[in-house]
Scaffold this motif. Structure first.
Motif, PDB file in Angstrom:
ATOM      1  N   ALA B 113       0.844  -1.194   0.000  1.00 45.46           N
ATOM      2  CA  ALA B 113       0.000   0.000   0.000  1.00 45.46           C
ATOM      3  C   ALA B 113       0.881   1.245   0.000  1.00 45.46           C
ATOM      4  O   ALA B 113       0.620   2.224  -0.714  1.00 45.46           O
ATOM      5  N   ARG B 117       1.143   4.160  -2.950  1.00 47.42           N
ATOM      6  CA  ARG B 117       0.888   5.532  -2.534  1.00 47.42           C
ATOM      7  C   ARG B 117       2.101   6.422  -2.815  1.00 47.42           C
ATOM      8  O   ARG B 117       1.976   7.513  -3.378  1.00 47.42           O
ATOM      9  N   LEU B 177      -7.957  -2.910   3.717  1.00 46.80           N
ATOM     10  CA  LEU B 177      -8.741  -2.101   2.773  1.00 46.80           C
ATOM     11  C   LEU B 177      -8.986  -0.707   3.357  1.00 46.80           C
ATOM     12  O   LEU B 177      -9.119   0.263   2.619  1.00 46.80           O
ATOM     13  N   PHE B 180      -7.209   2.542   2.380  1.00 47.29           N
ATOM     14  CA  PHE B 180      -7.644   3.362   1.239  1.00 47.29           C
ATOM     15  C   PHE B 180      -8.940   4.104   1.540  1.00 47.29           C
ATOM     16  O   PHE B 180      -9.612   4.582   0.634  1.00 47.29           O
ATOM     17  N   GLU B 198      -8.223   7.700  -3.874  1.00 41.69           N
ATOM     18  CA  GLU B 198      -7.880   6.490  -3.121  1.00 41.69           C
ATOM     19  C   GLU B 198      -8.352   5.227  -3.846  1.00 41.69           C
ATOM     20  O   GLU B 198      -7.684   4.199  -3.797  1.00 41.69           O
ATOM     21  N   ARG B 202      -6.186   1.900  -4.482  1.00 44.15           N
ATOM     22  CA  ARG B 202      -6.582   0.567  -4.038  1.00 44.15           C
ATOM     23  C   ARG B 202      -6.551  -0.423  -5.205  1.00 44.15           C
ATOM     24  O   ARG B 202      -6.094  -1.556  -5.055  1.00 44.15           O
ATOM     25  N   TRP B 205      -3.037  -1.355  -5.895  1.00 42.75           N
ATOM     26  CA  TRP B 205      -2.537  -2.201  -4.806  1.00 42.75           C
ATOM     27  C   TRP B 205      -3.035  -3.640  -4.971  1.00 42.75           C
ATOM     28  O   TRP B 205      -2.264  -4.588  -4.890  1.00 42.75           O
ATOM     29  N   GLU B 206      -4.330  -3.776  -5.232  1.00 43.45           N
ATOM     30  CA  GLU B 206      -4.877  -5.131  -5.383  1.00 43.45           C
ATOM     31  C   GLU B 206      -4.210  -5.857  -6.544  1.00 43.45           C
ATOM     32  O   GLU B 206      -3.939  -7.056  -6.468  1.00 43.45           O
ATOM     33  N   PRO B 225     -14.539  -3.383   3.424  1.00 43.26           N
ATOM     34  CA  PRO B 225     -13.476  -2.650   4.138  1.00 43.26           C
ATOM     35  C   PRO B 225     -13.940  -2.216   5.523  1.00 43.26           C
ATOM     36  O   PRO B 225     -15.121  -1.922   5.707  1.00 43.26           O
TER      37      PRO B 225
END
Lengths: 343, 257, 106
Positions: B113, B117, B177, B180, B198, B202, B205-206, B225
């Motif tokens: 994450a 970011r 989760l 985010f 965000e 996310r 990231w996934e 989340p």
């Protein structure tokens, strides 16, 4: 029982000094070995060495390694409570170094044929010794500062001597450790001075911590020369180059003034500078207490061992899992990182 | 955009909210990691996790320092003298240390994450943030290597390791989760080019973590989340964490330590 | 299964480009990649490093102490393979003297 490998065979580490080896061949090898030490040369792992030299080194280095690892606990307990972000970073780094030193020392002992598994097992079974000082409690933040100055200070005096020792791997580990220890004393002194120059409450905290740690620091050098059974042998083979009492005196000369000049006191009515000798006179620690703590009856022996055993047991599944995975994939691992290392 | 003093008010507040979330998360995960020092499964792993703890706290200091330039109190004040509702971290980082599996899974989810970011923030319109992000991103390289290696091994090494890792993932995922959850002022930050939305982070990231987890034979749970951290709503674990963390600083015995 | 501290990997570190990799210690690790990851923080948390190697300790084939002294001894004169084993400048000087040659002043 500890065992070690020699020429591929597992040999038990004798609990007693081995019977004197005899014969002209032994005498010749011993003379050669001692001449090498007298010339200031280092002994390396594959060299011939008297069994007593090997036994003493395994004993000393493994105890030293255990002391580093157990020594992570009394200070580590204050990592969660460190009062500023900077102190928190410093303390994590310092306790990390102690783990790192333990790692280096276990490896140095391994070069003598004993395995890390065996050494750790001996520690957890309560069969190995470690420095008595780590069986004392750290009830306040000031104890971290007092340890940083007094215990690390004492450790450095001891380790600078050990870095001159005759066994190559131990001396090499000590060299690096001493370098990192100089950071430890600096941070300890810094935290110490912050309290000693702080509020009355902070001054009181550090004074009480000094009172708690002064005698343990003196104990760190081991028993009095009168009672130290190992010292003559250790000196002869330059495993040590100074006696416990000589080192203790060096420590007091160096560190007593550092505490006193901040207007703090040391818990010894006999402490005074002797202008004739140029040394500080001081009272010896309570040796009865020392032997009690060595026997396992110190204030925190049980707690320290319980913490080590718990960490060991809780980590077992991790060690086993990675060993199992590696065994399955013994022939895998072609990630291209091998190429240049074959040069 | 680089001049701190001239940042107009609603934007200053909005940027502060982002930095606050980032700083709080770093300092708390660093604290949790540091709880392993002296207790890890093997010496070498103890040393590595201690370095990671230091890195995370170092990042927190960097983000708190940027906040300070925007008018917030200094880093120690922020870390030691706020109460749970004032913290803006996702709940993932306040959960108790747990076993080594939970530590590894949490760190892995957090590291990736942080990676997406930081990579996004390196293009931020606010120069000080973009520069700091680039600096921190370099240090993340080791973290990513470390977490990925642990996931790849423990995910399917033994029956026990698999079970522990799956349980850790089931617990951590919905909290992760929450990393985010948009901090207040997102629309403004996005409009000013401070950060991408965000939701976009996310998704990136996934795309990174799913294949690694799946390759380690782990099943990603279907879960909503867990939000609330960005609004100061936390689990009960944050209060006990902060009681530990702030014990000496708030003792009233001294001002400087 | 007995407890394991994992096998040993020796660690070599290059501080600066152009310098050799030097042995700095060892780590216990289950496999090469993990050895590398763990060695990084044990041996490079301070100081410089531009390249790091890990090598399974069991892959090292080493000299034995009891043979080393004889093995590495240089008993007979082997000066012919050292640069100091040559007298060539001396011969040039003598030849120049004999033939009245001289160099222009330097």
């Amino acid at each position: 029982m500890l065992t070690y490998r020699i020429h591929g065979q597992m040999v038990p580490v004798p609990e007693q000094a081995p019977p004197p080896q005899e014969g002209p061949e032994y005498e010749a090898r011993l003379a050669e070995f001692e001449a090498r030490i007298a010339r200031g040369e280092k002994i390396e792992p594959t060299d011939w060495m008297p069994e007593e030299y090997r036994r003493q080194l395994i004993r000393m280095i493994s105890q030293h390694a255990h002391s580093e690892v157990v020594g992570m606990l009394p200070e580590g307990r204050w990592i969660p409570h460190a009062p500023t972000l900077r102190r928190k970073l410093i303390l994590i780094a310092k306790v990390q170094d102690e783990g790192g030193h333990g790692q280096l020392l276990y490896r140095a002992a391994e070069t003598l044929g004993v395995t890390r598994e065996e050494m750790i097992e001996a520690l957890l079974a309560g069969k190995a010794k470690y420095s008595v000082v780590f069986n004392y409690p750290t009830p306040t933040w000031a104890d971290v500062a007092a340890i940083g100055l007094l215990i690390d200070g004492a450790a450095v005096v001891n380790q600078l001597m050990l870095a001159q020792g005759s066994y190559g791997p131990y001396a090499r580990a000590m060299k690096r450790i001493c370098y990192e220890e100089s950071f430890h004393i600096k941070q300890g002194y810094d935290a110490f001075v912050a309290l000693a120059t702080g509020t009355p409450a902070q001054r009181q905290m550090i004074q009480e911590a000094v009172n708690r740690w002064w005698y343990p620091a003196l104990m760190l050098f081991g028993p009095s020369d009168r009672d130290s059974v190992h010292t003559p042998t250790l000196l002869r083979w330059r495993i040590k180059t100074k006696t416990n009492d000589e080192l203790r005196q060096e420590f007091v000369d160096q560190y007593a003034p550092m505490v006193l000049r901040l207007g703090l006191t040391l818990p010894d009515p006999n402490l005074r500078y002797d202008p004739e000798t140029g040394h500080w006179r001081f009272s010896e620690p309570d040796w009865e207490e020392f032997w009690q703590v060595i026997k396992g009856n110190g204030p925190c022996n049980a707690e320290r061992m319980a913490a080590r055993r718990r960490a060991h047991e809780e980590g077992r599944w991790v060690r086993e899992a990675l060993a199992a995975k590696a065994a399955r994939q013994a022939n895998g691992g072609g990630d291209g990182r091998y190429a240049m290392a074959s040069l | 955009m680089g001049n701190l003093s001239r940042m107009p008010e609603p934007l200053r507040e909005a940027v502060g909210n982002l930095l606050l979330a980032m700083a709080d998360e770093e300092v708390l995960i660093g604290h949790r990691d540091s709880e392993w020092v002296g207790h890890a499964p093997i010496l070498e792993a103890d040393i590595a996790i201690a370095s990671i703890a230091q890195d995370e706290i170092g990042h927190a200091i960097l983000w708190y320092s940027l906040l300070q330039e925007l008018g917030w109190p200094d880093p120690d004040r922020m870390a030691y003298f706020r109460d749970p509702p004032e913290f803006r971290n996702a709940t993932l980082v306040e959960l108790p240390r747990g076993d080594w599996a939970f530590t590894v899974v949490r760190q892995f989810l957090f590291d990736f994450a942080e990676k997406v970011r930081l990579e996004a923030l390196m293009g931020s319109a606010w120069t000080p943030l973009a520069e700091a992000a680039a600096k921190v991103r370099r240090e993340e390289t080791y973290h990513l290597m470390h977490s990925r290696a642990w996931i790849a091994r423990l995910g399917d090494a033994t029956e026990e390791s698999h079970q522990r890792m799956q349980a850790a993932l089931d617990l951590a995922w919905p909290h992760a989760l929450g990393l985010f959850e948009p901090a207040p002022g997102e629309a403004l930050r996005v409009a000013e080019g401070i950060q991408p939305p965000e939701a976009e982070l996310r998704a990136r990231w996934e795309a990174e973590v799913r294949p690694i987890l799946e390759a380690a034979s782990l099943v990603i749970p279907q879960a909503e989340p867990i939000y609330g951290g960005r609004a100061g709503r936390h689990t009960e674990h944050l209060a006990s964490l902060l009681a530990d963390f702030q014990l000496v600083a708030r003792s009233g015995l001294g001002e400087t330590w | 299964m007995g407890d394991t501290q994992w096998p040993v990997y020796e660690v070599f570190l290059q501080e600066k480009r152009g310098e050799p990799h030097v042995h700095v210690g060892a780590v216990h690790a289950p496999d090469p990649e993990m050895a590398f990851i763990l060695a990084k923080e044990q041996f490079v948390r301070r100081g410089r490093c531009v390249s790091l190697w890990v090598v399974p300790a069991e892959a090292i084939y080493a000299s034995r102490a009891d043979e080393a002294e004889e093995l590495f001894a240089s008993v007979l004169e082997k000066e012919y393979r050292e640069p100091r084993g040559f007298r060539v400048t001396e011969r040039v000087r003598r030849w120049m003297e004999r033939h009245g040659e001289s160099l222009p002043d330097a």
